[in-house]
Design a protein around this motif. Sequence first.
Motif, PDB file in Angstrom:
ATOM      1  N   SER A 108      36.223  41.383  32.329  1.00 41.42           N
ATOM      2  CA  SER A 108      36.617  42.170  33.639  1.00 41.42           C
ATOM      3  C   SER A 108      35.963  41.437  34.691  1.00 41.42           C
ATOM      4  O   SER A 108      34.950  40.801  34.616  1.00 41.42           O
ATOM      5  CB  SER A 108      35.869  43.644  33.180  1.00 41.42           C
ATOM      6  OG  SER A 108      36.326  44.223  32.137  1.00 41.42           O
ATOM      7  N   SER A 109      36.648  41.582  35.936  1.00 43.61           N
ATOM      8  CA  SER A 109      36.160  40.878  37.012  1.00 43.61           C
ATOM      9  C   SER A 109      34.875  41.685  37.543  1.00 43.61           C
ATOM     10  O   SER A 109      34.148  41.269  38.392  1.00 43.61           O
ATOM     11  CB  SER A 109      37.009  40.982  38.015  1.00 43.61           C
ATOM     12  OG  SER A 109      37.672  42.163  38.320  1.00 43.61           O
ATOM     13  N   SER A 110      34.491  42.979  36.994  1.00 48.01           N
ATOM     14  CA  SER A 110      33.573  43.677  37.448  1.00 48.01           C
ATOM     15  C   SER A 110      32.797  44.370  35.874  1.00 48.01           C
ATOM     16  O   SER A 110      33.500  44.695  35.356  1.00 48.01           O
ATOM     17  CB  SER A 110      33.893  44.755  38.639  1.00 48.01           C
ATOM     18  OG  SER A 110      34.859  45.565  38.021  1.00 48.01           O
ATOM     19  N   ILE A 111      31.666  45.052  36.329  1.00 49.58           N
ATOM     20  CA  ILE A 111      30.958  45.651  35.308  1.00 49.58           C
ATOM     21  C   ILE A 111      31.560  47.181  35.442  1.00 49.58           C
ATOM     22  O   ILE A 111      31.377  47.856  36.277  1.00 49.58           O
ATOM     23  CB  ILE A 111      29.423  45.622  35.526  1.00 49.58           C
ATOM     24  CG1 ILE A 111      28.974  44.328  35.453  1.00 49.58           C
ATOM     25  CG2 ILE A 111      29.007  46.417  34.389  1.00 49.58           C
ATOM     26  CD1 ILE A 111      27.519  44.066  35.449  1.00 49.58           C
ATOM     27  N   ASP A 112      31.881  47.636  34.005  1.00 44.77           N
ATOM     28  CA  ASP A 112      32.273  49.025  34.133  1.00 44.77           C
ATOM     29  C   ASP A 112      31.317  49.722  33.037  1.00 44.77           C
ATOM     30  O   ASP A 112      31.252  49.358  31.951  1.00 44.77           O
ATOM     31  CB  ASP A 112      33.800  49.084  33.495  1.00 44.77           C
ATOM     32  CG  ASP A 112      34.207  50.496  33.334  1.00 44.77           C
ATOM     33  OD1 ASP A 112      33.609  51.668  33.531  1.00 44.77           O
ATOM     34  OD2 ASP A 112      35.377  50.994  32.930  1.00 44.77           O
ATOM     35  N   THR A 157      38.209  35.652  33.048  1.00 44.18           N
ATOM     36  CA  THR A 157      39.094  36.794  33.628  1.00 44.18           C
ATOM     37  C   THR A 157      40.538  36.385  33.538  1.00 44.18           C
ATOM     38  O   THR A 157      41.064  35.125  33.416  1.00 44.18           O
ATOM     39  CB  THR A 157      38.811  36.931  35.029  1.00 44.18           C
ATOM     40  OG1 THR A 157      39.074  35.912  35.892  1.00 44.18           O
ATOM     41  CG2 THR A 157      37.108  37.305  35.189  1.00 44.18           C
TER      42      THR A 157
END
Length: 385
Positions: free
Chosen positions: A319-323, A348
């Motif tokens: 993922s390009s960001s933290i979820d 990614t």
Amino acid sequence: MDLTVNELTSASSLNNNSKTLVTDMEKSNEMQLKFDDDDDDEKKSSASSESVIMTSMIRGYQLSQVLYVAAKLGIADILACHNRMKIDELSKLTDTHTPSLEHLLRALVHVNVFRVDEDGYYYSTSLSKLLEMNSSRSSVLTWVQPCFWQTWGSLLNSIKTGKSSFENLYGVDFYQYSGQNPNINSTFNECMASGPRHKQFVKIYDGFSNANCVVDIGGGIGRLLMNLLTKHKHLRGILYDLPHVINTINLQHLDKSVAERFTIIGGDMFTDIPIDGDIYIISNILMDLNDEKAQILLHNCRQAMKNGKRLLIVDVIMSSSIDVSTNELWKEISYLHMLVVHHGKFRTQLEFQTLLENQNFKLNRIIPIMNSLVYVGSILECIAT
């Protein structure tokens, strides 16, 4: 000053109200003290829980070593064979120091890997079956083996430099090192072959009906290709890997109809690739490579492929960001492993697209690979353009 009846009544009422107010305040204070005590207890409990969690994380490496030693000694296989056994018998069979082995097993009893009764007999559990020879024992022996263990000890160096620490420690990369150490080579290849990505890939990918020849690049001991040829009777398969890897492959146990369609070629994927396949597979490979080496491999694949042929990449998409709503800790830890051991990384979708477009591949579709509803990777179907 004298008070009238009304004033006395009012005063009495006020006094009673005051008493009631005081009583209520006292009760309120008592309740507040109780709440404060409860809050203190909750805070203490929370702090204690957090301390336990932190301690478990700090000392997690010790449990990993305990599991590794149990797997190395083959304790799970012995118990599976004998049903139950006392510590002195286990010690004799494993040539170990009896009191020390007992503490090792008692530690594993606490995490339900083994079970012990009041008479001192040790038994298998559902967890210990995963440590048996024909299960995921190779996974423990791979991820906690000394060369990985020592390399992770140099994680700080990799975080500071962004480079692998393995070559600094051993003078060669991991694949060269495994070529020099047959036991490590065998265990690692077995671990890679038994992973969930390969099993699910065979089940879910639906694009083999119009293909004749599949080339598995860096296919290890060939488990993925064997399963594909077993399922798809019309396919021919070429397994392509380093000579020290393919020399360990035994086709004697294969069905004759599969063995006749199974070809093994030794070589270096960074030099050349077998030509004229309809579908090429790169599974669990790009994650081990930095961008420079990944470009070389993709370039060699494209040179071997005709326009319109397919490249299937089995890998993990980051993922390009933290979820924080999903547990992707395993991805981050695995990313660090790729870094510290191989100088590789997870990528990614955008990073994959950039690599592919640079080598004249079009990303056609992405198929998530799930294992028991948990994401374990993706199939990136690419078309040579």
